[in-house]
Structures are given as structure tokens and as C-alpha cells.
Motif scaffolding. Structure first.
Motif, PDB file in Angstrom:
ATOM      1  N   ASP A  60      -4.697  13.917   9.507  1.00  0.00           N
ATOM      2  CA  ASP A  60      -3.796  14.878  10.152  1.00  0.00           C
ATOM      3  C   ASP A  60      -2.934  14.193  11.208  1.00  0.00           C
ATOM      4  O   ASP A  60      -1.741  14.495  11.346  1.00  0.00           O
ATOM      5  N   ASN A  61      -3.514  13.261  11.946  1.00  0.00           N
ATOM      6  CA  ASN A  61      -2.754  12.523  12.958  1.00  0.00           C
ATOM      7  C   ASN A  61      -1.702  11.654  12.292  1.00  0.00           C
ATOM      8  O   ASN A  61      -0.541  11.617  12.723  1.00  0.00           O
ATOM      9  N   GLY A  64       1.199  13.571  11.159  1.00  0.00           N
ATOM     10  CA  GLY A  64       1.965  14.244  12.203  1.00  0.00           C
ATOM     11  C   GLY A  64       1.527  15.676  12.467  1.00  0.00           C
ATOM     12  O   GLY A  64       2.164  16.392  13.230  1.00  0.00           O
ATOM     13  N   ARG A  65       0.458  16.128  11.845  1.00  0.00           N
ATOM     14  CA  ARG A  65      -0.021  17.496  12.054  1.00  0.00           C
ATOM     15  C   ARG A  65      -0.921  17.615  13.286  1.00  0.00           C
ATOM     16  O   ARG A  65      -1.276  18.713  13.696  1.00  0.00           O
ATOM     17  N   SER A  67      -1.414  15.794  17.238  1.00  0.00           N
ATOM     18  CA  SER A  67      -0.843  14.857  18.217  1.00  0.00           C
ATOM     19  C   SER A  67      -1.820  13.719  18.508  1.00  0.00           C
ATOM     20  O   SER A  67      -3.033  13.845  18.314  1.00  0.00           O
ATOM     21  N   ASP A  68      -1.266  12.615  18.981  1.00  0.00           N
ATOM     22  CA  ASP A  68      -2.095  11.460  19.344  1.00  0.00           C
ATOM     23  C   ASP A  68      -3.094  11.826  20.433  1.00  0.00           C
ATOM     24  O   ASP A  68      -4.247  11.385  20.411  1.00  0.00           O
TER      25      ASP A  68
END
Length: 124
Positions: A60-61, A64-65, A67-68
Motif C-alpha cells: 500500500d505504501n 501510494g495508498r 503515507s510514509d
């Protein structure tokens, strides 16, 4: 005085003592082993689940789904939980070994009782 009486009793009534202790310890040990093995299985299952969840949040990271910042926070939580589960699993494995050795300890105790009974001249 009491120790010599106990040693004498064990030496004279070895088969009864062995049977009584084995039954008593097996009942407790069997129940404890069952519980410990269940807890170990659950800890290992949760550990595997955390691996899958961590892979999912990584994906997911990367997509882009997520955030870091959120990924780092969740990753830290999962890593801490896995460390705790690994520690718990190691403890449970040790406890399982202890329970499995209890029956062996009965035999060692009886042998020691016979040895000391013979040395003290309690048994003619």
C-alpha cells in the motif's frame, strides 16, 4: 529425620510411588502441555499474520495508498508486536520442554532415593 523417612518410603514402595507420581504429574503435565502448545500455536499464527499484514502495508505504501509516515508508524507497531510474540514463543517452547521432562525427573528422584537409602543404611 523426615527426609530419611521419605527416602525410606520411596525406596520400599517404589512401584506405588512411581505410579502415584506419574499419574499425578501426567495429569497436570498433560493439561499444561495442551495449554502451552495451544498458546504457542496461537503466537506462531499471529506472527505469520503480522508478516502478511506488513507485506500488505508495504505494498500500500509503495502504491501510494498509505503515507510514509503512516507506514513507519504501523511498521513499528507490527515489529514490536512480532518481537513480543517471538519472545513469548521462545518462552512457551522452553516451558513445553520442562513439562516433557517432568516424568524423567520422577525416575531420577527414585534412583537418588534408593542410592541415599542404601548409603544411610535405612534399607536393611
Amino acid at each position: 529425620m523426615y527426609i530419611s523417612a521419605d527416602i525410606s518410603y520411596v525406596a520400599y514402595h517404589e512401584s506405588y510411588f512411581r505410579s502415584w507420581m506419574e499419574n499425578r504429574l501426567k495429569l497436570r503435565s498433560t493439561e499444561m502441555l495442551k495449554l502451552l502448545k495451544k498458546q504457542l500455536s496461537q503466537a506462531e499464527k499471529h506472527n505469520t499474520e503480522f508478516d502478511r499484514v506488513y507485506i500488505k502495508i508495504y505494498e500500500d505504501n509503495a502504491a501510494g495508498r498509505l503515507s510514509d509516515e503512516r507506514f513507519s508508524m504501523m511498521g513499528k507497531i507490527y515489529e514490536d508486536e512480532q518481537t513480543s510474540l517471538k519472545t513469548e514463543a521462545a518462552y512457551l517452547r522452553e516451558e513445553i520442554e520442562v513439562q516433557e521432562r517432568r516424568t524423567e525427573n520422577i525416575e531420577q528422584f527414585i534412583q537418588m532415593a534408593q542410592k541415599y537409602a542404601d548409603l544411610d543404611g535405612i534399607i536393611p
